[in-house]
Design an enzyme around this catalytic site. Structure first.
Site: not given
Ligand code: NAD
Length: 317
Positions: A189, A257
Site C-alpha cells: 500500500k 500520513k
Molecule cells: P474517514 O476519516 O472518512 O473515516 C474514518 C472514520 O473512522 C470516521 O468516520 C471516524 O469518525 C471514525 N473513527 C475514528 N476513530 C475511531 C474510533 N476509535 N472508533 C470508531 N470510529 C473511529 O477516512 P477514510 O477516507 O474512510 O479512510 C479510512 C482509512 O482508509 C485510512 O487509513 C485511509 O488512509 C484509507 N484509505 C482511504 C481511501 C480514500 O479514498 N478515502 C482510499 C484508500 C485507503
C-alpha cells in the site's frame, strides 16, 4: 503470492454461501459504503463509529448499530477496522475496550486501514497470542471503489486466514491478492501511495504547463488518456482538477500520513527514494497551507504557487 479463487465471491461459488457476522469499525468515506457492500453480499453487519450519526445509513440498509467496539466485536465472527491512522487502529484493537479483548478466540480481524507495517505486525502478534487470526488488508480504488465493491485489496498475514477471509473480501474488491506475511499488505500500500502521489504531482505540473502555453487542457487530457501517459489517476482526477472541485475523496491529511509511512519504511530498509521524498514534502506543504481536509488532487494549488500563480489564474475550462 495468491489470489482469491474465482469462486470465492462469485454468485454461485461455494465462498458465497459462507455468510459471516461482521463487525465494522470506522464508517467514514470508505468504511460506510464498504459495510453496505457486505450487507448486499448477504453478510450480517454490526457497525460502530466514533461519531454515531455515521451508523444511520448502515441501519437503514439493514445493518445494526453497536454502542461500542466491545459490543460489536463480542457479537461477530469477523471484525473489520477502517480507521484513519496507526494510533487509531492500535487503540481500537489493543485498548481496554478494544477488539482483541472482546472477539472470541478463533475469530478473524481484518485491518483495512492504511497504517504503518509496524502496527500491522504488532497487532498480528497480539492476536496470535489470543488465538485470533489477523490480516492487514489495505485497499486502493477510492470512494468509488468502496461504493461499487471493486477495490484492489493487498493482503498480508497467514495464508489460511486469507482463505478464510475470501467470502468477506470478495464482497469488497475485485482484485484481492495475498502478497506475503503480516505487514506485507501495508508495504504494498505504501508503494501504491507513492505511485499515486507522484502521478498526481506530474499531472498537476502538466496542467500548469498546458495552461502556460494556452493549450485547451480538456482536449490535451483527452489525448493524453489514450497514450502511455494514460492512467486511472488521469481518468479520475484531471476533470475535478480542471473544475477545481477538491471535495474529498481522499484527504491530503491521509495522503501525507501515507507518504510518511513510506519514507519511514524506506529509511528503515536503508534505501533512497528521492522523488518519493520530494512528493512527500509537497504533500506536507499542502497540509501546512491548510489544505489537509481537501482531496489530494488539491496538490495542484501548491504547484500553482511554485509558479507564482494564484488559484484564480487557473480558472475552470
Ligand atoms: P474517514 O476519516 O472518512 O473515516 C474514518 C472514520 O473512522 C470516521 O468516520 C471516524 O469518525 C471514525 N473513527 C475514528 N476513530 C475511531 C474510533 N476509535 N472508533 C470508531 N470510529 C473511529 O477516512 P477514510 O477516507 O474512510 O479512510 C479510512 C482509512 O482508509 C485510512 O487509513 C485511509 O488512509 C484509507 N484509505 C482511504 C481511501 C480514500 O479514498 N478515502 C482510499 C484508500 C485507503
Amino acid at each position: 503470492m495468491a489470489e482469491l479463487p474465482e469462486d470465492a465471491g462469485g454468485p454461485s461459488g461455494p465462498g458465497r454461501s459462507a455468510k459471516e457476522t461482521v463487525a465494522f469499525i470506522g464508517l467514514g468515506i470508505m468504511g460506510g459504503p464498504m459495510a453496505i457492500c457486505l450487507l448486499r453480499a448477504g453478510h450480517s453487519v454490526i457497525g460502530f463509529n466514533r461519531s454515531p450519526e455515521k451508523t444511520e445509513r448502515l441501519s437503514s440498509a439493514g445493518g445494526t448499530a453497536a454502542g461500542s467496539i466491545a459490543e460489536a466485536a463480542a457479537n461477530a465472527d469477523v471484525v473489520i477496522t477502517m480507521l484513519p491512522d496507526s494510533p487509531d487502529v492500535e487503540h481500537a484493537v489493543m485498548g481496554a475496550g478494544g477488539v482483541l479483548a472482546h472477539l472470541r478466540p478463533g475469530g478473524l480481524l481484518i485491518d483495512m486501514s492504511t497504517v504503518h507495517p509496524r502496527t500491522a505486525r504488532l497487532i498480528a502478534r497480539e492476536g496470535e497470542a489470543l488465538g485470533i487470526d489477523v490480516l492487514d488488508a489495505p485497499v486502493s480504488g477510492g470512494e468509488q471503489g468502496a461504493v461499487t465493491g471493486t477495490l484492489s485489496i493487498m493482503v498480508g498475514g497467514p495464508v489460511e486466514a486469507f482463505a478464510r477471509a475470501g467470502p468477506v473480501l470478495s464482497a469488497l474488491g475485485t482484485t484481492v491478492v495475498h502478497v506475503g506475511p503480516s505487514g506485507a499488505g501495508q508495504i504494498v500500500k505504501a508503494a501504491n501511495q507513492m505511485v499515486v502521489a507522484g502521478t498526481l504531482e506530474l499531472l498537476g505540473e502538466a496542467l500548469i504547463f498546458l495552461e502556460a502555453w494556452d493549450v485547451d487542457r480538456e482536449l490535451a487530457v483527452q489525448v493524453l488518456a489514450g497514450g502511455l501517459a494514460g492512467s486511472q489517476v488521469l481518468d479520475r482526477k484531471a476533470a475535478p482538477m480542471l473544475a477545481r472541485q477538491f471535495d474529498p475523496g481522499f484527504r491530503i491529511e491521509l495522503h501525507h500520513k501515507d507518504l510518511g509511512i513510506a519514507m519511514d519504511a524506506a529509511r528503515q530498509a536503508g534505501i533512497s527514494l528521492p522523488v518519493g521524498a520530494l512528493v512527500a514534502q509537497l504533500m506536507g506543504a499542502a497540509r501546512a497551507q491548510g489544505l489537509g481536509e481537501l482531496d489530494h488532487s488539491a496538490l495542484l494549488v501548491v504547484l500553482e504557487a511554485l509558479s507564482g500563480l494564484s488559484p484564480g489564474d487557473l480558472t475552470p475550462s
